[in-house]
Design a protein around this motif. Structure first.
Motif, PDB file in Angstrom:
ATOM      1  N   UNK A 170      12.068  51.643  32.151  1.00 27.60           N
ATOM      2  CA  UNK A 170      12.977  51.607  31.000  1.00 27.60           C
ATOM      3  C   UNK A 170      14.262  50.841  31.356  1.00 27.60           C
ATOM      4  N   UNK A 171      14.757  51.058  32.578  1.00 30.36           N
ATOM      5  CA  UNK A 171      15.985  50.367  33.008  1.00 30.36           C
ATOM      6  C   UNK A 171      15.768  48.846  33.018  1.00 30.36           C
ATOM      7  N   UNK A 172      14.609  48.414  33.559  1.00 25.86           N
ATOM      8  CA  UNK A 172      14.327  46.969  33.622  1.00 25.86           C
ATOM      9  C   UNK A 172      14.241  46.393  32.203  1.00 25.86           C
ATOM     10  N   UNK A 173      13.540  47.106  31.327  1.00 23.49           N
ATOM     11  CA  UNK A 173      13.385  46.595  29.956  1.00 23.49           C
ATOM     12  C   UNK A 173      14.730  46.526  29.238  1.00 23.49           C
ATOM     13  N   UNK A 174      15.565  47.542  29.457  1.00 22.67           N
ATOM     14  CA  UNK A 174      16.899  47.550  28.825  1.00 22.67           C
ATOM     15  C   UNK A 174      17.741  46.377  29.320  1.00 22.67           C
TER      16      UNK A 174
ATOM     17  N   UNK B 286       4.686  54.291  29.014  1.00 20.26           N
ATOM     18  CA  UNK B 286       3.792  55.156  28.240  1.00 20.26           C
ATOM     19  C   UNK B 286       3.072  56.190  29.120  1.00 20.26           C
ATOM     20  N   UNK B 287       2.551  55.721  30.250  1.00 13.87           N
ATOM     21  CA  UNK B 287       1.736  56.625  31.084  1.00 13.87           C
ATOM     22  C   UNK B 287       2.485  57.246  32.257  1.00 13.87           C
ATOM     23  N   UNK B 288       3.567  56.610  32.659  1.00 10.59           N
ATOM     24  CA  UNK B 288       4.278  57.088  33.847  1.00 10.59           C
ATOM     25  C   UNK B 288       5.161  58.289  33.538  1.00 10.59           C
ATOM     26  N   UNK B 289       5.752  58.825  34.599  1.00  7.55           N
ATOM     27  CA  UNK B 289       6.676  59.951  34.434  1.00  7.55           C
ATOM     28  C   UNK B 289       7.777  59.810  35.464  1.00  7.55           C
ATOM     29  N   UNK B 290       8.800  60.621  35.307  1.00  7.99           N
ATOM     30  CA  UNK B 290       9.870  60.687  36.300  1.00  7.99           C
ATOM     31  C   UNK B 290      10.497  59.339  36.606  1.00  7.99           C
ATOM     32  N   UNK B 291      10.677  59.072  37.917  1.00  5.74           N
ATOM     33  CA  UNK B 291      11.420  57.874  38.319  1.00  5.74           C
ATOM     34  C   UNK B 291      10.734  56.576  37.937  1.00  5.74           C
TER      35      UNK B 291
ATOM     36  N   UNK C 160       5.198  42.150  34.152  1.00  8.98           N
ATOM     37  CA  UNK C 160       5.430  41.606  32.801  1.00  8.98           C
ATOM     38  C   UNK C 160       5.640  42.732  31.781  1.00  8.98           C
ATOM     39  N   UNK C 161       6.001  42.305  30.563  1.00  5.14           N
ATOM     40  CA  UNK C 161       6.347  43.250  29.488  1.00  5.14           C
ATOM     41  C   UNK C 161       5.254  44.292  29.246  1.00  5.14           C
ATOM     42  N   UNK C 162       4.002  43.814  29.216  1.00  7.09           N
ATOM     43  CA  UNK C 162       2.884  44.717  28.917  1.00  7.09           C
ATOM     44  C   UNK C 162       2.755  45.801  29.987  1.00  7.09           C
ATOM     45  N   UNK C 163       2.918  45.387  31.226  1.00  8.56           N
ATOM     46  CA  UNK C 163       2.806  46.333  32.353  1.00  8.56           C
ATOM     47  C   UNK C 163       3.950  47.356  32.307  1.00  8.56           C
ATOM     48  N   UNK C 164       5.170  46.850  32.003  1.00  8.22           N
ATOM     49  CA  UNK C 164       6.318  47.760  31.912  1.00  8.22           C
ATOM     50  C   UNK C 164       6.088  48.797  30.809  1.00  8.22           C
ATOM     51  N   UNK C 165       5.575  48.313  29.664  1.00  5.64           N
ATOM     52  CA  UNK C 165       5.300  49.237  28.546  1.00  5.64           C
ATOM     53  C   UNK C 165       4.269  50.284  28.941  1.00  5.64           C
ATOM     54  N   UNK C 166       3.291  49.825  29.699  1.00  2.00           N
ATOM     55  CA  UNK C 166       2.230  50.737  30.165  1.00  2.00           C
ATOM     56  C   UNK C 166       2.819  51.822  31.093  1.00  2.00           C
ATOM     57  N   UNK C 167       3.753  51.394  31.968  1.00  2.00           N
ATOM     58  CA  UNK C 167       4.387  52.370  32.878  1.00  2.00           C
ATOM     59  C   UNK C 167       5.197  53.391  32.072  1.00  2.00           C
TER      60      UNK C 167
END
Ligand SMILES: [Zn+2]
Length: 486
Positions: free
Chosen positions: A365-369, A354-359, A345-352
């Motif tokens: 970001x690609x999914x959200x776009x 914010x905290x994730x890196x690289x791929x 979901x949106x919240x999880x994607x935002x969390x990735x």
């Protein structure tokens, strides 16, 4: 002058009886002798020799003509800058007693995408009348070859236009090389014998159970399932000379991560076998080893060591008794639909993000776009390729994607230990977890879907769908029903 008594005997009916019998048995004897003679003539005639297998083999270099980005790892930060040895693409053409033809391609690349396979198969059909089912496009999954489009594409840093052009140019070159190898292999079909056997090599380790870089040197035991079999297909010509040896192993070609072209351990194994048997072309295919790594790894000496180990396992089989295959060929190919789960979901994607890196971050970001642009995200993959070949008594199950070892264990249970399992073929669209691995998650169960650009994990039920299709094909190949117990 004949005496009257003897003349009298000649005129008696008993004499005619004997004469008739003699003529009759004489005639029978001549028929038997004549048919023996004709049979002997026939078995020496060329038409009888032609009723066996024919095989033709060819190899071409596919090392990129320019230094470009290398496939497989997210961590590389520069293109290739040298080579350990050339990358090869090899073709084995087969023709059975009825004139049915098939083509096996093995290659030192990361994997064929569906798009690339379709383009190649279209050309092979046009030129040689081969059907899709008659062609296997397999890859060793070496992580020391070039990047290809639509394969693990999300794992690399974004490419500029110049790099994209390099990848496009390489794919064109690769396609042209496949056509050259196919033409040479089909053009050199000659009477041959085919036999099979199975060896063993134990350097593959279940990387999910042992940790990605786990040090197993002092471990009392190695955890998790592996498939240590080394299937071998031997091709000899009329003079009993080895012309080709096809062999497989279920383990990632990831001993190396340096920036030099190489086939990794499968490349070294093929080189070693071609040194041992100078008349032969050695061809490697990857099995169902998506969750397996060679352990330990990281050095050229290790890649060479695993290559030699594998070559010796193959040699042991080649030098022993092998099962000769009858000259009949059956092929079947189907693409099945596998469902893909919703993205997080949106919240999880935002969390990735914010905290994730690289791929991981790039994927979220690609999914959200795409969602923001109102783009429909795929809810299934309708093209998962399942292929079956029957070479005489030998069955081959050929699957697309990076298939985990559980499929090897399940299919051996259902179809017997002697089945040959070929992975990384025809379309490497992502990992293929079993229900167990899917439930457990991790890279092979979940996040590998992201690096291949899919919206989410596979839906449960994937294993049953694939195995059901395999059994349907094997039923067709073997002409018999196979029990599939849950
Ligand atoms: Zn892989």
């Amino acid at each position: 002058m004949l005496r009257p008594v003897f003349l009298g005997f000649l005129l008696r009916p008993v004499f005619f009886g004997i004469l008739l019998r003699a003529v009759f048995f004489g005639f029978l004897l001549s028929v038997v002798l004549l048919s023996c003679y004709l049979n002997a003539q026939e078995s020496n005639s060329p038409s009888e020799v032609d009723r066996g297998w024919k095989a033709g083999v060819a190899r071409v270099v596919i090392t990129p003509p320019e230094y470009m980005w290398m496939a497989g790892y997210a961590a590389r930060d520069k293109p290739a800058d040298g080579k350990l040895h050339d990358l090869w693409l090899k073709a084995l053409a087969l023709e059975d007693a009825e004139g049915n033809k098939a083509l096996l391609i093995t290659s030192d690349i990361i994997g064929f995408s569906r798009e690339l396979s379709q383009s190649i198969c279209g050309k092979l059909h046009k030129k040689f009348k081969l059907e899709r089912k008659d062609i296997i496009l397999s890859s060793s999954h070496t992580h020391s070859g070039p990047v290809l489009n639509n394969n693990l594409y999300g794992i690399y840093p974004p490419f500029d236009d110049k790099q994209k052009e390099q990848i496009r140019r390489y794919q064109q070159f690769l396609e042209a090389q496949v056509l050259i190898a196919a033409e040479r292999a089909l053009g050199s079909l000659a009477p041959s014998s085919i036999s099979t056997g199975v060896g063993i090599s134990r350097f593959a380790v279940n990387r999910r159970e042992s940790g990605w870089e786990g040090d197993i040197l002092y471990s009392p035991d190695v955890k998790g399932p592996s498939d240590h079999s080394v299937p071998v297909i031997k091709i000899t010509d009329e003079r009993n000379r080895l012309t080709a040896v096809v062999f497989g192993y279920a383990c990632h070609a990831t001993s190396l991560s340096i920036n030099k072209w190489s086939g990794d351990y499968p490349g070294f194994a093929q080189i070693e076998l071609e040194k041992m048997y100078p008349s032969a072309t050695a061809m490697f295919f990857a099995g169902f080893g998506a969750d397996q790594n060679p352990f330990p790894r990281g050095g050229v000496l290790q890649a060479e060591q695993y290559g030699k180990e594998l070559a010796i396992s193959v040699e042991r089989i080649l030098e022993g008794e092998m099962e000769q295959l009858s000259p009949s060929l059956k092929t079947v190919y189907e693409e099945i639909e596998l469902e893909i789960a919703q993205p997080p979901d949106q919240a999880k994607l935002e969390q990735i993000i914010e905290n994730g890196a690289g791929w991981e971050k790039r994927w979220a970001m690609m999914i959200m776009e795409k969602q923001a642009a109102g783009e429909k995200l795929e809810d299934s993959y309708p093209f998962y390729p399942v292929q079956g070949w029957q070479l005489g008594e030998q069955s081959l199950v050929v699957l697309g994607g990076e298939v985990v070892v559980d499929y090897a264990l399940a299919l051996r249970e259902l179809l017997g230990n002697d089945i040959i399992l070929v992975g990384y073929s025809n379309d490497v669209m992502t990992y293929i977890p079993s229900e167990r691995v899917l439930k457990e998650g991790g890279y092979e169960g979940k996040s590998s879907m992201w690096v291949y650009g899919h919206r989410g994990s596979w839906e449960p039920g994937i294993e049953e769908k694939i195995i059901t299709e395999v059994l349907r094909q094997m039923y067709f190949c073997k002409n018999k029903e196979i029990d599939y117990l849950e």
